[in-house]
Design a protein around this motif. Structure first.
Motif, PDB file in Angstrom:
ATOM      1  N   UNK A 219       0.836  -1.199   0.000  1.00  0.00           N
ATOM      2  CA  UNK A 219       0.000   0.000   0.000  1.00  0.00           C
ATOM      3  C   UNK A 219       0.868   1.246   0.000  1.00  0.00           C
ATOM      4  N   UNK A 220       0.455   2.259  -0.786  1.00  0.00           N
ATOM      5  CA  UNK A 220       1.283   3.454  -0.932  1.00  0.00           C
ATOM      6  C   UNK A 220       0.601   4.736  -0.528  1.00  0.00           C
ATOM      7  N   UNK A 221      -0.367   4.665   0.400  1.00  0.00           N
ATOM      8  CA  UNK A 221      -0.989   5.883   0.915  1.00  0.00           C
ATOM      9  C   UNK A 221      -0.143   6.503   2.015  1.00  0.00           C
ATOM     10  N   UNK A 243      -0.954  -0.502  -5.330  1.00  0.00           N
ATOM     11  CA  UNK A 243      -1.829  -0.509  -6.504  1.00  0.00           C
ATOM     12  C   UNK A 243      -1.807   0.856  -7.181  1.00  0.00           C
ATOM     13  N   UNK A 244      -1.778   1.925  -6.387  1.00  0.00           N
ATOM     14  CA  UNK A 244      -1.560   3.278  -6.912  1.00  0.00           C
ATOM     15  C   UNK A 244      -0.959   4.106  -5.783  1.00  0.00           C
ATOM     16  N   UNK A 245       0.218   4.603  -5.995  1.00  0.00           N
ATOM     17  CA  UNK A 245       0.904   5.332  -4.938  1.00  0.00           C
ATOM     18  C   UNK A 245       0.130   6.616  -4.630  1.00  0.00           C
ATOM     19  N   UNK A 246      -0.108   6.847  -3.354  1.00  0.00           N
ATOM     20  CA  UNK A 246      -0.912   7.987  -2.910  1.00  0.00           C
ATOM     21  C   UNK A 246      -2.238   7.559  -2.347  1.00  0.00           C
ATOM     22  N   UNK A 247      -2.763   6.433  -2.840  1.00  0.00           N
ATOM     23  CA  UNK A 247      -4.015   5.900  -2.309  1.00  0.00           C
ATOM     24  C   UNK A 247      -5.165   6.877  -2.419  1.00  0.00           C
ATOM     25  N   UNK A 248      -6.013   6.876  -1.406  1.00  0.00           N
ATOM     26  CA  UNK A 248      -7.227   7.697  -1.449  1.00  0.00           C
ATOM     27  C   UNK A 248      -6.934   9.189  -1.372  1.00  0.00           C
ATOM     28  N   UNK A 249      -5.720   9.544  -0.932  1.00  0.00           N
ATOM     29  CA  UNK A 249      -5.337  10.954  -0.913  1.00  0.00           C
ATOM     30  C   UNK A 249      -5.449  11.553  -2.316  1.00  0.00           C
ATOM     31  N   UNK A 250      -5.208  10.741  -3.334  1.00  0.00           N
ATOM     32  CA  UNK A 250      -5.310  11.213  -4.714  1.00  0.00           C
ATOM     33  C   UNK A 250      -6.709  11.713  -5.045  1.00  0.00           C
ATOM     34  N   UNK A 272       4.262  14.440  -3.108  1.00  0.00           N
ATOM     35  CA  UNK A 272       5.289  14.692  -2.092  1.00  0.00           C
ATOM     36  C   UNK A 272       5.603  13.425  -1.300  1.00  0.00           C
ATOM     37  N   UNK A 273       4.578  12.612  -1.022  1.00  0.00           N
ATOM     38  CA  UNK A 273       4.796  11.352  -0.325  1.00  0.00           C
ATOM     39  C   UNK A 273       5.727  10.443  -1.133  1.00  0.00           C
ATOM     40  N   UNK A 274       5.429  10.305  -2.426  1.00  0.00           N
ATOM     41  CA  UNK A 274       6.243   9.424  -3.263  1.00  0.00           C
ATOM     42  C   UNK A 274       7.670   9.962  -3.396  1.00  0.00           C
ATOM     43  N   UNK A 275       7.795  11.278  -3.529  1.00  0.00           N
ATOM     44  CA  UNK A 275       9.127  11.873  -3.643  1.00  0.00           C
ATOM     45  C   UNK A 275       9.945  11.610  -2.384  1.00  0.00           C
ATOM     46  N   UNK A 276       9.305  11.716  -1.217  1.00  0.00           N
ATOM     47  CA  UNK A 276      10.005  11.471   0.046  1.00  0.00           C
ATOM     48  C   UNK A 276      10.445  10.010   0.147  1.00  0.00           C
ATOM     49  N   UNK A 277       9.583   9.104  -0.224  1.00  0.00           N
ATOM     50  CA  UNK A 277       9.922   7.679  -0.164  1.00  0.00           C
ATOM     51  C   UNK A 277      11.083   7.368  -1.107  1.00  0.00           C
ATOM     52  N   UNK A 278      11.026   7.913  -2.320  1.00  0.00           N
ATOM     53  CA  UNK A 278      12.078   7.635  -3.308  1.00  0.00           C
ATOM     54  C   UNK A 278      13.400   8.323  -2.954  1.00  0.00           C
TER      55      UNK A 278
END
Length: 530
Positions: A219-221, A243-250, A272-278
């Motif tokens: 999960x990527x939320x 399944x989709x990075x960001x989840x329901x926040x998107x 921003x979440x995905x950028x921080x993780x990467x």
């Protein structure tokens, strides 16, 4: 059209153009055409490599404009004025047509370039839709990369005749070669995966070849992102399957209660979440749906089986699969989904301009939706199962001040009505008197809460009667080495900030489990970090 500050920002972006951009505008004598020309003239004045040609072809959508570069084969068109959420799409299109490289992953860019065949895409969007820019930007980039791909982004509110004739009741809706291709948020990876039929098989082969992880986040939320960051900072091998990075926040329009950030939008926070993780050494595997969890065997490795047939292995797993919109589960709902039954008033509201709609649910989400829609549609009927609304009083006062809203309490929706093509009404039962009533309308917006995405865990992980994952104060489930966090769990108050805290807790719980575990290590990092 563009204020001074916006023009200054845009001018700095346009300095990155490495080749000329030619704009061809199609206009008529209407007000929107004049607004579009005003905007385009302001843009061309900001760069000496952008040219504008104005035409009045009767067979073209008007107002619209196409972007191209001399010597290139690019077919990219905006039908309407791409303002609001879509202004970023216009800026990116100008940059990419003008030769500025995209930030898309190199392997995805190569996939797009290698697509064979002819693809004519049409995307219907609304200016208030936060999901639409992802689709518009992805297909615009595809049109720049591959001359066999053509794309037109169409403002559904401006081209109502097309919306009516093609029976579009949800945005974004994408047509490919005249047929519906898909609806809802999609990124370039998802679009390419649908077009490239061998992509799933190649992904599965790559995933099966991966070494086991120390912590695998599913999960990527917000919860999953926080878990990944906290795990990676421990120096252990960390992976994320989402399944989709960001989840329901998107799908969230405005976020105004995330402490230290006065206001932001869901897609911006998800990026921003995905950028921080990467930023850390995390193996992010997007577009991967988990289908089964297998507890650890003699090798000490938990297995997560994916929908594409691949299997991931890890010493610990953090489940953060989030939740989705709850459905009414009444006859007609599934049949008319995206044909009048909708779940995002911000996205789809403009498509119902001047029409009659209902909002199902009297909590904060339902009342907020009714207030927003009242400014667009002719009439809103709010239907609440309970005998009173549950929304905050400040929202109820605003709702009661609106003249085109009717509130029904103690009302149970029992059926969605339609003519085979679109919604025509709903039936509700008066819970006090028992009588059934019919309401004639064209749209139904469902706002009745969330369901945890945990069906795939039944029989393996202990769940509550509501399907939520049971966890302790460290995020541990009943399965050794398996932790959970966020909206999929029994943690009360489904909020972004709470999910993030729970994600951090689960990751720390997993790390604590690892340093006390006797199972074989996948790396030497755990011992070093401990």
């Amino acid at each position: 059209m563009l204020d001074t500050n916006l023009q200054t920002q845009l001018k700095s972006y346009l300095e990155r153009l490495t080749r000329p951009v030619h704009i061809t505008a199609q206009v008529d004598d209407g007000e929107k055409s004049q607004e579009m020309l005003e905007m385009l003239n302001e843009i061309t004045a900001l760069s000496n490599v952008i040219g504008l040609e104005v035409r009045r072809d009767a067979d073209a959508r008007r107002p619209s404009f196409s972007l191209n570069s001399p010597g290139e084969e690019i077919s990219l068109t905006f039908a309407g004025l791409p303002m609001g959420h879509e202004f970023t799409s216009l800026v990116l299109a100008l940059l990419q047509v003008g030769g500025h490289p995209s930030k898309a992953a190199p392997e995805v860019i190569e996939q797009v370039k290698n697509l064979e065949g002819d693809y004519v895409f049409e995307t219907y969007f609304s200016l208030s839709c936060q999901n639409c820019p992802d689709v518009v930007q992805a297909l615009n980039l595809a049109a720049v990369l591959n001359p066999n791909i053509k794309h037109v982004a169409i403002d559904g509110a401006l081209f109502q005749d097309e919306v009516e004739s093609r029976q579009i009741m949800s945005v974004p809706t994408v047509f490919l070669n005249g047929q519906v291709f898909d609806q809802g948020r999609m990124n370039l990876e998802q679009i390419v995966a649908k077009l490239d039929t061998n992509a799933g098989k190649r992904d599965a082969e790559k995933i099966n070849a991966k070494s086991p992880f120390d912590v695998l986040v599913v999960g990527g939320g917000p919860a999953g992102a926080a878990a990944a960051v906290y795990a990676a900072r421990k120096g252990i091998r960390t992976g994320v399957a989402a399944e989709r990075f960001g989840g329901q926040v998107l799908d969230t329009m405005a976020i105004e209660n995330f402490i230290s950030v006065t206001e932001t939008e869901g897609p911006k926070m998800a990026a921003a979440l995905e950028q921080h993780v990467r930023h850390y050494d995390v193996d992010v595997m997007n577009l991967q749906r988990a289908e089964a969890l297998v507890p650890a065997g003699d090798d000490g490795l938990v297995q997560v089986k994916l929908a594409n047939g691949a299997v991931l292995k890890s010493r610990t797993v953090v489940l953060s699969t989030g939740a989705r919109w709850r459905q009414m589960n009444v006859p007609g709902e599934n049949e008319y989904r995206n044909k009048g039954v909708a779940y995002c008033p911000h996205c789809d509201g403009p498509l119902f301009k001047g029409k009659r709609v209902a909002v199902i649910g009297g909590g904060n989400s339902g009342v907020e939706a009714a207030i927003d829609l009242a400014g667009i549609v002719s009439h809103v009927t709010l239907v609440e199962f309970d005998d009173k609304l549950r929304a905050d009083e400040v929202l109820q006062r605003k709702l009661r001040s609106l003249g085109n809203v009717c509130v029904l309490t103690s009302a149970q929706t029992t059926e969605v009505l339609g003519d085979g093509q679109k919604v025509t009404g709903l039936v509700y039962k008066d819970r006090a008197g028992g009588d059934s009533h019919r309401v004639e309308l064209e749209g139904i917006f469902v706002q009745i809460g969330l369901l945890p995405n945990t069906e795939w865990l039944k029989g393996v992980v202990d769940l509550s009667p509501r399907g939520e994952i049971l966890i302790d104060d460290r995020g541990q489930t009943n399965v050794p080495g398996v932790f959970a966090a966020g909206d999929a769990t029994t943690v009360p108050y489904k909020q972004i900030i709470i999910a993030m805290g729970q994600g951090a807790t689960a990751a720390l719980g997993a790390f604590d489990y690892l340093i006390r575990s006797t199972a074989p290590k996948t790396t030497g990092a755990v011992a070093e970090a401990a």
